[in-house]
Motif scaffolding. Sequence first.
Motif, PDB file in Angstrom:
ATOM      1  N   ALA A 104       0.788  -1.318  -0.102  1.00 46.84           N
ATOM      2  CA  ALA A 104      -0.046   0.040   0.021  1.00 46.84           C
ATOM      3  C   ALA A 104       0.923   1.151  -0.066  1.00 46.84           C
ATOM      4  O   ALA A 104       0.358   2.473  -0.511  1.00 46.84           O
ATOM      5  CB  ALA A 104      -0.785   0.015   1.314  1.00 46.84           C
ATOM      6  N   THR A 105       2.101   1.171   0.493  1.00 47.00           N
ATOM      7  CA  THR A 105       2.928   2.404   0.427  1.00 47.00           C
ATOM      8  C   THR A 105       3.584   2.550  -0.934  1.00 47.00           C
ATOM      9  O   THR A 105       4.273   3.642  -0.931  1.00 47.00           O
ATOM     10  CB  THR A 105       4.131   2.076   1.646  1.00 47.00           C
ATOM     11  OG1 THR A 105       4.761   1.210   1.492  1.00 47.00           O
ATOM     12  CG2 THR A 105       3.189   1.952   3.109  1.00 47.00           C
ATOM     13  N   ARG A 106       3.294   1.777  -1.460  1.00 45.65           N
ATOM     14  CA  ARG A 106       4.067   1.891  -3.139  1.00 45.65           C
ATOM     15  C   ARG A 106       5.523   1.957  -2.892  1.00 45.65           C
ATOM     16  O   ARG A 106       6.261   2.745  -3.658  1.00 45.65           O
ATOM     17  CB  ARG A 106       3.360   3.053  -3.833  1.00 45.65           C
ATOM     18  CG  ARG A 106       1.853   3.179  -3.987  1.00 45.65           C
ATOM     19  CD  ARG A 106       1.483   4.342  -4.475  1.00 45.65           C
ATOM     20  NE  ARG A 106       2.242   4.998  -5.423  1.00 45.65           N
ATOM     21  CZ  ARG A 106       1.925   4.885  -6.821  1.00 45.65           C
ATOM     22  NH1 ARG A 106       0.767   4.177  -6.958  1.00 45.65           N
ATOM     23  NH2 ARG A 106       2.360   5.665  -7.756  1.00 45.65           N
ATOM     24  N   THR A 107       6.042   1.025  -1.906  1.00 49.99           N
ATOM     25  CA  THR A 107       7.623   1.010  -1.801  1.00 49.99           C
ATOM     26  C   THR A 107       8.316  -0.178  -2.578  1.00 49.99           C
ATOM     27  O   THR A 107       9.515  -0.139  -2.763  1.00 49.99           O
ATOM     28  CB  THR A 107       8.036   1.294  -0.361  1.00 49.99           C
ATOM     29  OG1 THR A 107       7.437   0.142   0.286  1.00 49.99           O
ATOM     30  CG2 THR A 107       7.581   2.558   0.217  1.00 49.99           C
ATOM     31  N   ALA A 108       7.624  -1.237  -2.614  1.00 48.03           N
ATOM     32  CA  ALA A 108       7.980  -2.452  -3.056  1.00 48.03           C
ATOM     33  C   ALA A 108       7.449  -3.010  -4.369  1.00 48.03           C
ATOM     34  O   ALA A 108       6.253  -2.509  -4.760  1.00 48.03           O
ATOM     35  CB  ALA A 108       7.557  -3.642  -2.224  1.00 48.03           C
ATOM     36  N   THR A 109       8.193  -3.479  -5.362  1.00 45.73           N
ATOM     37  CA  THR A 109       7.525  -3.688  -6.555  1.00 45.73           C
ATOM     38  C   THR A 109       7.887  -5.231  -7.011  1.00 45.73           C
ATOM     39  O   THR A 109       8.819  -5.714  -6.612  1.00 45.73           O
ATOM     40  CB  THR A 109       8.206  -2.685  -7.824  1.00 45.73           C
ATOM     41  OG1 THR A 109       9.420  -2.924  -7.531  1.00 45.73           O
ATOM     42  CG2 THR A 109       7.830  -1.225  -7.410  1.00 45.73           C
ATOM     43  N   GLN A 110       7.071  -5.747  -8.115  1.00 46.40           N
ATOM     44  CA  GLN A 110       7.268  -6.925  -8.527  1.00 46.40           C
ATOM     45  C   GLN A 110       7.276  -6.754 -10.142  1.00 46.40           C
ATOM     46  O   GLN A 110       6.706  -5.753 -10.779  1.00 46.40           O
ATOM     47  CB  GLN A 110       6.263  -7.938  -7.963  1.00 46.40           C
ATOM     48  CG  GLN A 110       6.446  -9.158  -8.803  1.00 46.40           C
ATOM     49  CD  GLN A 110       7.429 -10.007  -8.173  1.00 46.40           C
ATOM     50  OE1 GLN A 110       7.891  -9.791  -7.205  1.00 46.40           O
ATOM     51  NE2 GLN A 110       8.207 -11.006  -9.221  1.00 46.40           N
ATOM     52  N   SER A 111       8.361  -7.446 -10.950  1.00 49.41           N
ATOM     53  CA  SER A 111       8.383  -7.198 -12.311  1.00 49.41           C
ATOM     54  C   SER A 111       7.839  -8.359 -13.055  1.00 49.41           C
ATOM     55  O   SER A 111       7.539  -8.346 -14.177  1.00 49.41           O
ATOM     56  CB  SER A 111       9.852  -7.091 -12.637  1.00 49.41           C
ATOM     57  OG  SER A 111      10.633  -8.066 -12.255  1.00 49.41           O
ATOM     58  N   GLU A 112       7.591  -9.474 -12.186  1.00 52.40           N
ATOM     59  CA  GLU A 112       7.009 -10.708 -12.925  1.00 52.40           C
ATOM     60  C   GLU A 112       5.583 -11.103 -12.369  1.00 52.40           C
ATOM     61  O   GLU A 112       5.166 -10.906 -11.261  1.00 52.40           O
ATOM     62  CB  GLU A 112       8.012 -11.861 -12.525  1.00 52.40           C
ATOM     63  CG  GLU A 112       7.694 -13.253 -13.501  1.00 52.40           C
ATOM     64  CD  GLU A 112       8.486 -14.367 -13.113  1.00 52.40           C
ATOM     65  OE1 GLU A 112       9.342 -14.635 -14.000  1.00 52.40           O
ATOM     66  OE2 GLU A 112       8.539 -14.711 -11.901  1.00 52.40           O
TER      67      GLU A 112
END
Length: 829
Positions: free
Chosen positions: A600-608
């Motif tokens: 929710a904090t938009r700090t972690a991402t995933q590319s797959e």
Amino acid sequence: MKLSFSKISLLFFLILSQFIFAQTKVSGVVLDKLNQPIPFANIVFKKSNVGVVANEDGHFYIESSQKFTDLIVSATGFSEKEIHLNESVTYNFRVQLKEMEALKEVVIFTGKTSKKNNPALEILRKIWERKRKNGLFQFNQYQMEKYEKVEFDMNTIDSAFMKNKIFKGMEFVFKHVDTSKVTGKTYLPIFINESLSEVYGDNRQKKVKEKLKANKTSGFEGNQQILSFIKDLYNDYSIYNNHLTFFDKSFTSPLSRTGIDVYNYVLRDSAYIDNKKCYNILFYPRRKNELTFKGDFWVNDTTFAIKKINMSVTKSANINWIKDIYIEQEFEVMNDSVFLLTRDYMMSDFALNKKEDSKGVYGKRTTLYRNHQFNQEKPLAFYKEEVNFIDNDVYKKSEEFWHENRFEKLNKDEAGVYKMLDTLQTVKKFKQMYNLVSILGSGYVEFKNFDYGPIFSSFGFNEVEGVRLRVGGRTFFGPNDPWRVQVFTAYGLNDQKFKYGLSGKWMIDKKNRVIVAAGNRRDIEQIGASLTTTNDVMGRSFASSALFTTGSNGKLTNINLTNLSVEVEPIKNLIFQLGISHRTLASASPTFSLDYFTNATRTATQSEVKQSEANIQIEYMPNRKTIGYGVERDVVDNPYSRFFINYSHGFKGVLNSDFKYEKIQLFYKQPIIIGPLGRTNITLELGKTFGTIPLGLMSVIPGNQTYFTIENTFSNLNFYEFVSDQYATLKWDHNFNGRIFSRIPYLRKLNWREIIGIRGVYGSISDENRLINASGLVYNAPENIYWEYSAGIGNIFKVFRIDFSWRGSYLNTTDATKFAIKGSFGFYF
């Protein structure tokens, strides 16, 4: 109609020879005093009902099994001329007519006949007043016996061609040439199919059933492409209809209420036929390049029902690959309300051009009806159409059976062609020729139990792979295989990676076509090449494997897709499918991202993206015709509507699946033939996703960055220019089939065809889906409706079409393509 005719037209090279069976034969040309041809002249044997109409160039051919010594030639505006025939066979006859002086007591119609004071039109109006359906429809129920013979013949091969070395070892086929009673040209049968059927109809329930009793084929038996072409070649028609549809083209019937605007009519004669007085009316077109006929008909003087009609398509008609269409029907007039079709003959002359001496292929169908019975009611269940029924016994009838049950005997050349064609297929050189044509037609190279291909997918190009090389194939034991396996592998010279695909299908229940399918594919794909998608493992993306594209495109995705499905067809053309799939999506290019935020904090991402999904889809295609009974069938290329709906449910946590969502998609396409105005196609697509999803699972509005027209895409959009999670598109295009150009001087000679179209899309994106987007791609949805319009010219050199497309909205978008030109190739009638 897109044409697969090369499968037939290139199969054989045949011969010309002179065999004379009729007692009297005459061919020639009718000229005026300046030696200019007189179109649509009338030629008859004196004291007979045997006559023909010359074509636009004044050429004619007439024959009869009887002996005649005099010929009468006439044309509107010219004096009638009687010619004595010194020989029973006369070819290349030149007939010169003198212009007629007007007589006080006779109204002369020159060129276009008058619409006033024309006795032929008075008779035509009485036909309209009594116009009714075929006499079969005057009863609650009907049944009858039907015999049908379909034949293909090579024609117009001269002796020099016959001596070509290519025929060495096949000279024995020359013994079976015959002469056409319609054109006077020699021909050699290369394919014959005979069938005996029982036809049942219930007019109250609007049901018809044809029960096949026997079928016999010579020449390339089991070839699904040829059988498919034959099935689509002949449609049922009634000459009383305003328009007759052949080869996806709508011709104006000479009995149409609008016929007076496109035909000239001349009352030619009256005579008794089967003790009934009949009038003979000649008809020919008022203008060139329109889809019309020339010919004549005999009509009863009291019931005004047609007794006999002969007509052929004019050579100038805007239709490709067909030099001539000839139709002959005979009716038994029972009384004022009952007239029964007893004989229906149709011949089409397929050729590369319409020159008089061009070589081609005759396609002929003869249909006979007898033993009519009426008002014998059958239960409604009797008319239920079988989904996948085949009775192999109907193909195994003895020669004695056919000898006893044919409605008419085969002539000696037709009878001999069965043996000749069986022998021909054992000749090595012929088999080599046949295999070459088969490769060009199907795209596969045939080996024992395995086909290599499709060869047209061997090369491709995209920014990630560079030059793409692909090899593949499929199992093939026969056209009705209950199971099939397909496989391919591809290699990119730039990324130096191998890709592959493997799938299999197995029909476990033939009656209801229950098919189990499974497969896996690891490949590079252009997501968003189509809105309405399926989980077909072997699906090919033209956008990611095109040789040439407009602008750069690195927005490609690595996909690993595994699928398992089962489908059933409980009712003809109604298919249910249930499937489960798992896919992994990742960007294939460093310049393109599918990243999304995972918190929710938009700090972690995933590319797959890993996603498990279950779906159920329903597909309904009324009036679709198919050929074959195996796990894969060929679809007969005729216009039919298509309704498709798909519901998908995404699971979270199953096999590490990332998202939970629900998606529903609807696709509907309706082709409409509008008489002489051409053909319209209307396509509607709707879709909505419920739940939060990343870019890889969004609905991308399909753009087109190739130089070629791709159906169901937007020509002026780039890939990923618009994305959405709910959308609605409406597309309309109309092909006038040359209706407008045929009325414009100079353009009419080109036989071009006009196409116009407009398409638009509305879409939106939820706030939740915007918030998890970490791809760097700015989400744009066509909330103000994106639309574009187009105009095109088809039938350029008979094989090329060019479309000009203009963007109608979002004109100020960065890098917007405001105008685009796309082309396409294809063989069309």
